[in-house]
Each structure stands twice: as C-alpha cells, then as structure tokens.
Scaffold this motif. Sequence first.
Motif, mmCIF file in Angstrom:
data_model
loop_
_atom_site.group_PDB
_atom_site.id
_atom_site.type_symbol
_atom_site.label_atom_id
_atom_site.label_comp_id
_atom_site.label_asym_id
_atom_site.label_seq_id
_atom_site.Cartn_x
_atom_site.Cartn_y
_atom_site.Cartn_z
ATOM 1 N N CYS A 1 1.650 4.876 6.060
ATOM 2 C CA CYS A 1 2.973 5.223 5.533
ATOM 3 C C CYS A 1 3.933 4.044 5.639
ATOM 4 C CB CYS A 1 3.529 6.431 6.283
ATOM 5 S SG CYS A 1 2.776 8.006 5.808
ATOM 6 N N ALA A 2 3.829 3.268 6.723
ATOM 7 C CA ALA A 2 4.662 2.076 6.850
ATOM 8 C C ALA A 2 4.328 1.077 5.742
ATOM 9 C CB ALA A 2 4.458 1.435 8.222
ATOM 10 N N GLN A 3 3.046 0.988 5.394
ATOM 11 C CA GLN A 3 2.644 0.098 4.299
ATOM 12 C C GLN A 3 3.190 0.591 2.964
ATOM 13 O OE1 GLN A 3 0.786 -2.971 4.651
ATOM 14 N NE2 GLN A 3 1.877 -3.041 2.703
ATOM 15 N N LEU A 4 3.159 1.904 2.760
ATOM 16 C CA LEU A 4 3.743 2.471 1.538
ATOM 17 C C LEU A 4 5.221 2.116 1.425
ATOM 18 C CD1 LEU A 4 2.263 6.085 1.249
ATOM 19 C CD2 LEU A 4 1.955 4.195 -0.365
ATOM 20 N N ALA A 5 5.938 2.200 2.534
ATOM 21 C CA ALA A 5 7.370 1.882 2.531
ATOM 22 C C ALA A 5 7.596 0.412 2.191
ATOM 23 C CB ALA A 5 7.987 2.225 3.888
ATOM 24 N N ARG A 6 6.736 -0.472 2.705
ATOM 25 C CA ARG A 6 6.871 -1.896 2.376
ATOM 26 C C ARG A 6 6.599 -2.136 0.896
ATOM 27 N NH1 ARG A 6 4.769 -2.424 7.710
ATOM 28 N NH2 ARG A 6 2.595 -2.403 6.985
ATOM 29 N N TRP A 7 5.552 -1.492 0.375
ATOM 30 C CA TRP A 7 5.254 -1.660 -1.049
ATOM 31 C C TRP A 7 6.376 -1.118 -1.929
ATOM 32 C CZ3 TRP A 7 -0.571 0.135 -0.879
ATOM 33 C CH2 TRP A 7 -1.354 -0.940 -0.431
ATOM 34 N N ARG B 1 8.836 -3.512 -3.401
ATOM 35 C CA ARG B 1 8.381 -4.475 -4.401
ATOM 36 C C ARG B 1 8.118 -3.726 -5.702
ATOM 37 N NH1 ARG B 1 3.634 -7.018 -0.526
ATOM 38 N NH2 ARG B 1 4.862 -6.989 1.410
ATOM 39 N N PRO B 2 8.887 -4.006 -6.740
ATOM 40 C CA PRO B 2 8.786 -3.217 -7.975
ATOM 41 C C PRO B 2 7.368 -3.088 -8.522
ATOM 42 C CG PRO B 2 10.697 -4.652 -8.062
ATOM 43 C CD PRO B 2 9.950 -5.035 -6.815
ATOM 44 N N HIS B 3 6.561 -4.145 -8.444
ATOM 45 C CA HIS B 3 5.225 -4.093 -9.035
ATOM 46 C C HIS B 3 4.225 -3.332 -8.160
ATOM 47 C CE1 HIS B 3 4.876 -7.393 -6.199
ATOM 48 N NE2 HIS B 3 3.574 -7.427 -6.363
ATOM 49 N N MET B 4 4.656 -2.921 -6.952
ATOM 50 C CA MET B 4 3.760 -2.197 -6.061
ATOM 51 C C MET B 4 4.306 -0.822 -5.674
ATOM 52 S SD MET B 4 2.608 -5.321 -3.520
ATOM 53 C CE MET B 4 1.046 -4.577 -3.064
ATOM 54 N N ALA B 5 5.477 -0.490 -6.161
ATOM 55 C CA ALA B 5 6.168 0.724 -5.710
ATOM 56 C C ALA B 5 5.416 2.005 -6.061
ATOM 57 C CB ALA B 5 7.572 0.766 -6.300
ATOM 58 N N ASP B 6 4.594 1.976 -7.114
ATOM 59 C CA ASP B 6 3.899 3.185 -7.537
ATOM 60 C C ASP B 6 2.495 3.301 -6.964
ATOM 61 O OD1 ASP B 6 6.004 4.184 -9.025
ATOM 62 O OD2 ASP B 6 5.440 3.070 -10.812
ATOM 63 N N LEU B 7 2.091 2.357 -6.122
ATOM 64 C CA LEU B 7 0.774 2.449 -5.503
ATOM 65 C C LEU B 7 0.714 3.633 -4.541
ATOM 66 C CD1 LEU B 7 0.007 -1.294 -4.653
ATOM 67 C CD2 LEU B 7 -1.024 0.077 -6.474
ATOM 68 N N ILE C 1 6.518 10.555 7.794
ATOM 69 C CA ILE C 1 7.078 10.199 6.486
ATOM 70 C C ILE C 1 8.558 9.846 6.612
ATOM 71 C CG2 ILE C 1 7.711 11.147 4.228
ATOM 72 C CD1 ILE C 1 5.043 12.674 4.279
ATOM 73 N N ARG C 2 9.293 10.653 7.362
ATOM 74 C CA ARG C 2 10.726 10.376 7.548
ATOM 75 C C ARG C 2 10.932 9.077 8.318
ATOM 76 N NH1 ARG C 2 10.907 16.022 8.544
ATOM 77 N NH2 ARG C 2 10.767 15.633 10.782
ATOM 78 N N ARG C 3 10.151 8.890 9.371
ATOM 79 C CA ARG C 3 10.318 7.725 10.246
ATOM 80 C C ARG C 3 10.016 6.421 9.517
ATOM 81 N NH1 ARG C 3 7.979 9.902 14.267
ATOM 82 N NH2 ARG C 3 5.864 9.115 13.989
ATOM 83 N N THR C 4 9.016 6.440 8.670
ATOM 84 C CA THR C 4 8.612 5.207 7.978
ATOM 85 C C THR C 4 9.357 4.997 6.660
ATOM 86 O OG1 THR C 4 6.804 6.381 6.878
ATOM 87 C CG2 THR C 4 6.301 5.281 8.980
ATOM 88 N N GLY C 5 9.894 6.078 6.098
ATOM 89 C CA GLY C 5 10.558 5.960 4.801
ATOM 90 C C GLY C 5 9.601 5.956 3.631
ATOM 91 N N ALA C 6 8.344 6.401 3.848
ATOM 92 C CA ALA C 6 7.348 6.435 2.771
ATOM 93 C C ALA C 6 7.680 7.529 1.757
ATOM 94 C CB ALA C 6 5.964 6.675 3.354
#
Length: 243
Positions: A56-62, A65-71, A95-100
């Motif tokens: 989930c933290a990785q999802l939040a990082r992506w 980035r516009p080109h990775m936001a929908d991964l 989910i709440r904690r990571t912002g995913a």
Amino acid sequence: LHYQAQIDGSRITGAEALVRWRHPTRGIVPPADFIPLAEETGLILALGSWVLEAACAQLARWATRPHMADLAIAVNVSIQQFREPDFVGKVLAIIRRTGARPDRLKLELTESVLVDNVQDIIQKMGALKAKGVVFSLDDFGIGYSSLSYLKQLPLDQLKIDRSFVRDVLVDPNDAVIAKTIVALARSLGLGVIAEGVETGEQRDFLAAAGCYAYQGYYFCRPVPVEDFEALLASVEAGQCVTE
C-alpha cells in the motif's frame, strides 16, 4: 517485496507483490521454503500485515507519478489473516495510514479460504469491496469451492492456475479447463487472468480462448521495484513487454 507484472493485452496494468527473504548467508530463500513455516507458527499474520503495508505504501508512492497512478498491486491474503475478527479494520487502517487508493489494491485469496465459515468471508469481502478494494480468486480450479459459493462472493476476477496453463498446449484436459474457466468468468461478469504464462504460444492460446490478461515469465519475472519501474519505463518508450 518483488513485483511481477500483470499484463492486459500488451499493457502493464499493475503487479503482484511477492515476498522474498534475503538471508545473510543463504541468499534469497524461496517462498516455498518459508511461507509454510510462517503459516505453521502463526508468523504469517505479522508477515502478511507487513506485505500489505509495504504494498500500500508503494501504491501511494506511485499515485504521485502521473504515469504510474493507475497501476494496481495484487497482494496474497492467507486464510489465517481472513479469519481474524478485525481483518477488515486492519486493512482499512493500513489504507488510511499509507494513503493508498483502495481501488488500486487487489486482494488475492485462494479457494482454501472458502473451506469453512463462508458467510463470514463473504461479509468481510463485502465490507472491503464497499470501500473500493478489488478481489481476485487465486489458483482457481484446484481447490474445493463450489459454484454456489462462487456466485455469492463479491469477486472481480478469477485467476487461472499455472498448473493448467503449463500444459495447455499438450494436454487436452488442461485446454478444456482453461477455456471453461474463461467462459465461467464471462458468464459471471468477472475478469480473468492467467498465471504462469511462459511462452508466446501459451499466450496466443489463451487470447484465442478470450483471456487477455496474463502474468508469467514470458513477460516479466518477479523483480525488485526499481527493476519493475524500469520495465514500465521501457514499455512506455515503445519496447515490447516481452523483450
């Protein structure tokens, strides 16, 4: 975590997060060597929670980035995790904690989860799905679930097990099973993805059967996140995902 690309057609839509143990003297210990031990000792609960949080933290990082936001990222959930009374609350808290984005998180469960207390599983899945979380039934066809349960589950996707994909070109039974799973998914309004795709011929067979989503060594091995992002960049630059 390592990430193995999930493909829709020729487009990378996300990845499955796969845990790896980098041992100081043994090197990379394969999951088959430590996941059963983690399940036997109960450590799978802590390990599963760590995997979910890291993904989930990785999802939040992506998402930044516009080109990775929908991964999307698929995460395997063990039967022991699902049985926890506060499983839904734990997932939502992560989910709440990571912002995913919850709709970018795909939880993969196996048919073994459905062996007992199915109504509890359905209730928990429904509560998470109401928040946007996506569900995939992993290793479909090798477990114990009945079709009556299948129609009750708030699923989004069936995953064709690699054991059927491996011999789909040489074993008529596996070919029929793969085609049947695709047809069943369609009839239930579900997506379908095949795992363990290792050759172009397997991919072509599956595409002819109506399955256009794939995961396997033909496209990408499980790799560290930096290598996965490099693969994504090369695809965006016009290279074929199988190069």
